[in-house]
Design a protein around this motif. Structure first.
Motif, PDB file in Angstrom:
ATOM      1  N   ALA A   1       7.525   6.004   2.746  1.00  0.00           N
ATOM      2  CA  ALA A   1       6.699   6.842   1.778  1.00  0.00           C
ATOM      3  C   ALA A   1       7.199   6.610   0.335  1.00  0.00           C
ATOM      4  O   ALA A   1       8.357   6.846   0.262  1.00  0.00           O
ATOM      5  CB  ALA A   1       6.571   8.267   2.363  1.00  0.00           C
ATOM      6  N   ARG A   2       6.155   6.449  -0.662  1.00  0.00           N
ATOM      7  CA  ARG A   2       6.623   6.509  -1.946  1.00  0.00           C
ATOM      8  C   ARG A   2       6.770   7.965  -2.610  1.00  0.00           C
ATOM      9  O   ARG A   2       7.424   7.949  -3.500  1.00  0.00           O
ATOM     10  CB  ARG A   2       5.618   5.558  -2.868  1.00  0.00           C
ATOM     11  CG  ARG A   2       5.688   4.050  -2.262  1.00  0.00           C
ATOM     12  CD  ARG A   2       5.302   3.354  -3.570  1.00  0.00           C
ATOM     13  NE  ARG A   2       5.299   1.887  -3.129  1.00  0.00           N
ATOM     14  CZ  ARG A   2       4.471   1.251  -3.653  1.00  0.00           C
ATOM     15  NH1 ARG A   2       3.396   1.394  -4.480  1.00  0.00           N
ATOM     16  NH2 ARG A   2       4.274  -0.080  -2.991  1.00  0.00           N
ATOM     17  N   ARG A   3       5.688   8.786  -2.341  1.00  0.00           N
ATOM     18  CA  ARG A   3       5.850  10.210  -2.589  1.00  0.00           C
ATOM     19  C   ARG A   3       5.817  11.023  -1.660  1.00  0.00           C
ATOM     20  O   ARG A   3       5.439  10.813  -0.505  1.00  0.00           O
ATOM     21  CB  ARG A   3       4.409  10.431  -3.480  1.00  0.00           C
ATOM     22  CG  ARG A   3       4.181   9.513  -4.667  1.00  0.00           C
ATOM     23  CD  ARG A   3       5.014   9.545  -5.816  1.00  0.00           C
ATOM     24  NE  ARG A   3       4.960  10.808  -6.408  1.00  0.00           N
ATOM     25  CZ  ARG A   3       5.506  11.807  -7.379  1.00  0.00           C
ATOM     26  NH1 ARG A   3       6.440  11.019  -7.714  1.00  0.00           N
ATOM     27  NH2 ARG A   3       5.387  12.663  -7.751  1.00  0.00           N
TER      28      ARG A   3
ATOM     29  N   ILE B   1       0.905  -1.326  -0.204  1.00  0.00           N
ATOM     30  CA  ILE B   1       0.079  -0.025   0.006  1.00  0.00           C
ATOM     31  C   ILE B   1       0.955   1.194  -0.094  1.00  0.00           C
ATOM     32  O   ILE B   1       1.813   1.363   1.017  1.00  0.00           O
ATOM     33  CB  ILE B   1      -0.843   0.155   1.159  1.00  0.00           C
ATOM     34  CG1 ILE B   1      -1.770  -1.352   1.318  1.00  0.00           C
ATOM     35  CG2 ILE B   1      -1.860   1.232   1.185  1.00  0.00           C
ATOM     36  CD1 ILE B   1      -2.822  -1.411  -0.007  1.00  0.00           C
ATOM     37  N   PRO B   2       0.698   2.143  -1.194  1.00  0.00           N
ATOM     38  CA  PRO B   2       1.780   3.440  -0.981  1.00  0.00           C
ATOM     39  C   PRO B   2       1.249   4.129   0.132  1.00  0.00           C
ATOM     40  O   PRO B   2       0.084   4.269   0.051  1.00  0.00           O
ATOM     41  CB  PRO B   2       1.504   3.650  -2.317  1.00  0.00           C
ATOM     42  CG  PRO B   2       0.159   3.063  -3.099  1.00  0.00           C
ATOM     43  CD  PRO B   2       0.035   1.917  -2.182  1.00  0.00           C
ATOM     44  N   VAL B   3       1.989   5.224   0.402  1.00  0.00           N
ATOM     45  CA  VAL B   3       2.118   6.138   1.240  1.00  0.00           C
ATOM     46  C   VAL B   3       2.552   7.382   0.696  1.00  0.00           C
ATOM     47  O   VAL B   3       3.793   7.288  -0.091  1.00  0.00           O
ATOM     48  CB  VAL B   3       2.632   5.947   2.695  1.00  0.00           C
ATOM     49  CG1 VAL B   3       2.543   7.225   3.449  1.00  0.00           C
ATOM     50  CG2 VAL B   3       1.997   4.850   3.329  1.00  0.00           C
ATOM     51  N   ILE B   4       1.702   8.577   0.492  1.00  0.00           N
ATOM     52  CA  ILE B   4       2.241   9.817   0.060  1.00  0.00           C
ATOM     53  C   ILE B   4       2.344  10.889   1.634  1.00  0.00           C
ATOM     54  O   ILE B   4       1.210  10.748   2.021  1.00  0.00           O
ATOM     55  CB  ILE B   4       1.336  10.444  -0.731  1.00  0.00           C
ATOM     56  CG1 ILE B   4       1.022   9.813  -2.058  1.00  0.00           C
ATOM     57  CG2 ILE B   4       1.735  12.014  -1.072  1.00  0.00           C
ATOM     58  CD1 ILE B   4       0.300  10.302  -3.121  1.00  0.00           C
TER      59      ILE B   4
ATOM     60  N   GLU C   1       9.846   7.941  -5.169  1.00  0.00           N
ATOM     61  CA  GLU C   1      10.592   8.936  -4.510  1.00  0.00           C
ATOM     62  C   GLU C   1      10.714  10.274  -4.642  1.00  0.00           C
ATOM     63  O   GLU C   1      11.332  11.109  -3.869  1.00  0.00           O
ATOM     64  CB  GLU C   1      11.843   8.343  -3.998  1.00  0.00           C
ATOM     65  CG  GLU C   1      11.750   7.001  -3.657  1.00  0.00           C
ATOM     66  CD  GLU C   1      13.350   6.195  -3.498  1.00  0.00           C
ATOM     67  OE1 GLU C   1      14.232   6.772  -3.829  1.00  0.00           O
ATOM     68  OE2 GLU C   1      13.167   5.275  -3.018  1.00  0.00           O
ATOM     69  N   LYS C   2      10.246  10.800  -5.582  1.00  0.00           N
ATOM     70  CA  LYS C   2      10.367  12.280  -6.035  1.00  0.00           C
ATOM     71  C   LYS C   2       9.518  13.068  -5.103  1.00  0.00           C
ATOM     72  O   LYS C   2       8.570  12.955  -4.725  1.00  0.00           O
ATOM     73  CB  LYS C   2       9.754  12.239  -7.602  1.00  0.00           C
ATOM     74  CG  LYS C   2       9.889  13.615  -8.088  1.00  0.00           C
ATOM     75  CD  LYS C   2       9.241  13.858  -9.363  1.00  0.00           C
ATOM     76  CE  LYS C   2       9.239  15.002  -9.983  1.00  0.00           C
ATOM     77  NZ  LYS C   2       8.234  15.191 -11.179  1.00  0.00           N
ATOM     78  N   MET C   3      10.332  14.378  -4.728  1.00  0.00           N
ATOM     79  CA  MET C   3       9.712  15.243  -4.005  1.00  0.00           C
ATOM     80  C   MET C   3       8.890  16.286  -4.902  1.00  0.00           C
ATOM     81  O   MET C   3       9.492  16.666  -5.949  1.00  0.00           O
ATOM     82  CB  MET C   3      10.758  16.029  -3.365  1.00  0.00           C
ATOM     83  CG  MET C   3      10.398  17.316  -2.789  1.00  0.00           C
ATOM     84  SD  MET C   3       9.689  17.171  -0.914  1.00  0.00           S
ATOM     85  CE  MET C   3      11.281  16.757  -0.097  1.00  0.00           C
ATOM     86  N   VAL C   4       7.774  16.432  -4.655  1.00  0.00           N
ATOM     87  CA  VAL C   4       6.971  17.501  -5.362  1.00  0.00           C
ATOM     88  C   VAL C   4       6.638  18.495  -4.564  1.00  0.00           C
ATOM     89  O   VAL C   4       6.363  18.520  -3.273  1.00  0.00           O
ATOM     90  CB  VAL C   4       5.491  16.821  -5.818  1.00  0.00           C
ATOM     91  CG1 VAL C   4       4.715  17.929  -6.325  1.00  0.00           C
ATOM     92  CG2 VAL C   4       5.878  15.598  -6.827  1.00  0.00           C
ATOM     93  N   SER C   5       7.002  19.664  -4.659  1.00  0.00           N
ATOM     94  CA  SER C   5       6.779  20.977  -3.909  1.00  0.00           C
ATOM     95  C   SER C   5       5.766  21.900  -4.647  1.00  0.00           C
ATOM     96  O   SER C   5       5.395  21.952  -5.727  1.00  0.00           O
ATOM     97  CB  SER C   5       8.207  21.877  -4.061  1.00  0.00           C
ATOM     98  OG  SER C   5       9.338  21.209  -3.571  1.00  0.00           O
ATOM     99  N   GLY C   6       4.952  22.371  -3.606  1.00  0.00           N
ATOM    100  CA  GLY C   6       3.834  23.010  -4.122  1.00  0.00           C
ATOM    101  C   GLY C   6       4.453  24.368  -4.505  1.00  0.00           C
ATOM    102  O   GLY C   6       5.569  24.824  -4.491  1.00  0.00           O
ATOM    103  N   THR C   7       3.473  25.202  -5.084  1.00  0.00           N
ATOM    104  CA  THR C   7       3.796  26.175  -6.094  1.00  0.00           C
ATOM    105  C   THR C   7       4.586  27.329  -5.103  1.00  0.00           C
ATOM    106  O   THR C   7       5.237  28.207  -5.923  1.00  0.00           O
ATOM    107  CB  THR C   7       2.687  27.053  -6.708  1.00  0.00           C
ATOM    108  OG1 THR C   7       1.664  27.090  -5.808  1.00  0.00           O
ATOM    109  CG2 THR C   7       2.038  25.987  -7.647  1.00  0.00           C
TER     110      THR C   7
END
Length: 134
Positions: A97-99, A74-77, A125-131
């Motif tokens: 955490a996967r994301r 089960i992936p976790v963000i 594993e990529k980090m996504v940053s808010g705007t």
């Protein structure tokens, strides 16, 4: 589409995520604490967990670790909102955490992260940053 458990102590974040995810065809369960979230996780089958890192009661790091240990498929963000909290996200990654997301998160960023997590994409594993956070 899947069932997604959103754990966040901020009601507005849960409401916005619910709206976005339901409009994309997902079923959403909500919890305001880590303890409540794990109770729902144990009671209802889910395809994905999205958890805030910093919460009262039980933090998202404990949630991430528990989900990864009990159901590694089960992936976790993991997400957080304050400045200087990226170290918590890196710990969440180490705990399974996967994301990783940094609030504020755009609709497109959320949906992309959910899609990749549900598909088990290599970009997990990529980090996504808010705007507002470069």
């Amino acid at each position: 589409m899947g069932t997604i458990l959103v754990i966040d102590d901020d009601h507005q974040v849960r409401a916005v995520f619910r709206t976005i995810l339901e409009r994309a065809g997902h079923h959403v369960l909500e919890a305001r604490t880590g303890t409540e979230g794990l109770r729902l996780f144990h009671q209802s089958p889910v395809n994905l967990v999205i958890t805030d890192v910093l919460m009262p009661d039980m933090d998202g790091l404990e949630v991430t670790q528990t989900v990864h240990r009990e159901a590694p498929g089960i992936p976790v963000i993991a997400l957080t909102g304050g400045t200087g909290e990226r170290d918590f996200l890196e710990v969440a990654k180490l705990l399974g955490a996967r994301r990783l997301l940094h609030k504020p998160v755009t609709k497109a960023e959320l949906l992309h992260a959910v899609q990749e997590a549900l598909q088990g994409g290599a970009g997990g594993e990529k980090m996504v940053s808010g705007t507002n956070h470069p």
